[in-house]
Design a protein around this motif. Structure first.
Motif, PDB file in Angstrom:
ATOM      1  N   ASP A 141      50.108  40.528  49.502  1.00 35.70           N
ATOM      2  CA  ASP A 141      49.281  41.509  50.333  1.00 35.70           C
ATOM      3  C   ASP A 141      47.982  40.958  50.440  1.00 35.70           C
ATOM      4  OD1 ASP A 141      49.016  41.711  47.452  1.00 35.70           O
ATOM      5  OD2 ASP A 141      48.925  43.710  47.572  1.00 35.70           O
ATOM      6  N   PHE A 142      47.597  39.818  49.908  1.00 33.41           N
ATOM      7  CA  PHE A 142      46.363  39.050  49.917  1.00 33.41           C
ATOM      8  C   PHE A 142      45.737  39.213  51.214  1.00 33.41           C
ATOM      9  CE2 PHE A 142      43.851  35.121  50.344  1.00 33.41           C
ATOM     10  CZ  PHE A 142      42.710  35.541  49.778  1.00 33.41           C
ATOM     11  N   TYR A 143      46.457  39.098  52.385  1.00 32.93           N
ATOM     12  CA  TYR A 143      45.918  39.005  53.787  1.00 32.93           C
ATOM     13  C   TYR A 143      45.096  40.629  54.093  1.00 32.93           C
ATOM     14  CZ  TYR A 143      49.618  42.421  55.171  1.00 32.93           C
ATOM     15  OH  TYR A 143      50.558  43.705  55.219  1.00 32.93           O
ATOM     16  N   LYS A 169      48.298  30.841  49.224  1.00 30.57           N
ATOM     17  CA  LYS A 169      47.822  30.775  50.607  1.00 30.57           C
ATOM     18  C   LYS A 169      46.491  30.039  50.472  1.00 30.57           C
ATOM     19  CE  LYS A 169      50.512  33.894  52.471  1.00 30.57           C
ATOM     20  NZ  LYS A 169      51.246  34.169  51.354  1.00 30.57           N
ATOM     21  N   ARG A 171      43.213  41.865  51.994  1.00 33.39           N
ATOM     22  CA  ARG A 171      41.770  41.833  51.023  1.00 33.39           C
ATOM     23  C   ARG A 171      41.103  40.841  51.492  1.00 33.39           C
ATOM     24  NH1 ARG A 171      45.647  42.896  47.414  1.00 33.39           N
ATOM     25  NH2 ARG A 171      45.766  40.718  46.708  1.00 33.39           N
ATOM     26  N   VAL A 172      41.359  40.092  52.573  1.00 35.14           N
ATOM     27  CA  VAL A 172      40.534  38.970  53.088  1.00 35.14           C
ATOM     28  C   VAL A 172      39.615  39.398  54.123  1.00 35.14           C
ATOM     29  CG1 VAL A 172      40.733  36.824  54.085  1.00 35.14           C
ATOM     30  CG2 VAL A 172      42.394  37.288  52.445  1.00 35.14           C
ATOM     31  N   ASP A 186      49.412  34.560  45.732  1.00 35.78           N
ATOM     32  CA  ASP A 186      49.915  35.782  46.552  1.00 35.78           C
ATOM     33  C   ASP A 186      51.076  36.282  46.256  1.00 35.78           C
ATOM     34  OD1 ASP A 186      49.439  38.068  48.254  1.00 35.78           O
ATOM     35  OD2 ASP A 186      49.950  36.774  50.061  1.00 35.78           O
ATOM     36  N   GLN A 201      45.032  37.966  41.038  1.00 40.33           N
ATOM     37  CA  GLN A 201      44.708  38.986  41.989  1.00 40.33           C
ATOM     38  C   GLN A 201      43.238  38.703  42.243  1.00 40.33           C
ATOM     39  OE1 GLN A 201      46.039  42.033  43.437  1.00 40.33           O
ATOM     40  NE2 GLN A 201      48.125  40.865  42.977  1.00 40.33           N
ATOM     41  N   THR A 202      42.772  39.363  43.773  1.00 39.24           N
ATOM     42  CA  THR A 202      41.521  39.296  44.064  1.00 39.24           C
ATOM     43  C   THR A 202      41.373  40.711  44.428  1.00 39.24           C
ATOM     44  OG1 THR A 202      42.077  38.867  46.554  1.00 39.24           O
ATOM     45  CG2 THR A 202      42.008  37.066  45.283  1.00 39.24           C
ATOM     46  N   VAL A 204      44.743  30.496  46.810  1.00 34.54           N
ATOM     47  CA  VAL A 204      45.057  31.759  46.159  1.00 34.54           C
ATOM     48  C   VAL A 204      46.422  32.155  45.860  1.00 34.54           C
ATOM     49  CG1 VAL A 204      44.614  34.318  46.297  1.00 34.54           C
ATOM     50  CG2 VAL A 204      42.740  32.623  47.299  1.00 34.54           C
TER      51      VAL A 204
END
Length: 232
Positions: free
Chosen positions: A136-138, A191, A140-141, A132, A114-115, A130
């Protein structure tokens, strides 16, 4: 050696003596220091080629500060601003807090977890891969300067797998081993984070090299081509 959080900038003085005697041209692992305990602020700051610090324990902020090369393998998670202003180091970590890769200008970062929020804010160079898993990483970017892509090119796939393998060899990470043993299953979940201008620069360099320029000359010509385009 046993270390504690009062041992600040551990390795920096040893590193300066290595540089004084050998410059920055030693191969990896000529000197290795095995540490146990708690790394103080700026653990491993400014260390040169040839020096490896291994730490079993936790670490305070600014670990590896000032590295413009070398590698960091972390079997665990990092806090905020991991690899802030990274200009050339390679790092593998299993999770990061807010503002990961902030202002990064070079190097490679792999995050096997996670980030936090605002990942890649101000990132102008380098590449991050990263994992993912929740898709749902997008959210938090910081997308102002970077794009998100699947990891599909054979160079990216090979680099990612090699870095995870090195991570497992260096740390014995169970997380890394799980991903490596099931790499085909995990690969679609990664990603690639790539700054827009850095991507343009890489493409220009490749074009110059296809015309027969050597690597250094291709980089110079690509730089001036980007500069001239920005001034128009």
């Amino acid at each position: 050696l046993n270390v504690s959080n009062v041992d600040r900038a551990f390795g920096a003085i040893f590193g300066s003596e290595i540089t004084r005697k050998y410059g920055n041209d030693l191969p990896d692992d000529v000197y290795t220091v095995h540490c146990t305990g708690a790394g103080g602020q700026s653990f491993g700051a400014f260390i040169p080629n040839g020096l490896t610090l291994e730490l079993v324990g936790d670490c305070n902020d600014y670990m590896g500060k000032g590295l413009s090369g070398g590698k960091a393998f972390i079997s665990g998670v990092a806090g905020e601003r991991f690899c802030v202003r990274n200009s050339g180091a390679t790092a593998v970590v299993e999770g990061v807090g807010d503002h990961g890769c902030e202002y990064m200008t070079g190097g490679t970062v792999v995050v096997l977890g996670q980030t936090g929020k605002n990942f890649a804010a101000g990132m102008t160079g380098g590449i991050a891969y990263v994992l993912d898993e929740d898709w749902d990483f997008y959210t938090r970017v910081n997308k102002d300067m970077v794009s998100l892509e699947p990891v599909e090119h054979k160079y990216d796939v090979s680099l990612l797998k090699d870095l995870i393998r090195e991570h497992v060899e260096a740390t014995g990470s169970p997380r890394g081993k799980e991903i490596l043993d099931n790499f085909g299953e995990y690969l679609p979940k990664f990603k690639k984070v790539l700054p827009h201008d850095y991507d343009k620069m890489l493409r220009l360099i490749a074009q110059m090299e296809e015309k027969g320029e050597d690597s250094e000359q291709a980089q110079i010509e690509a730089f001036y081509a980007m500069k001239n385009a920005a001034n128009k």
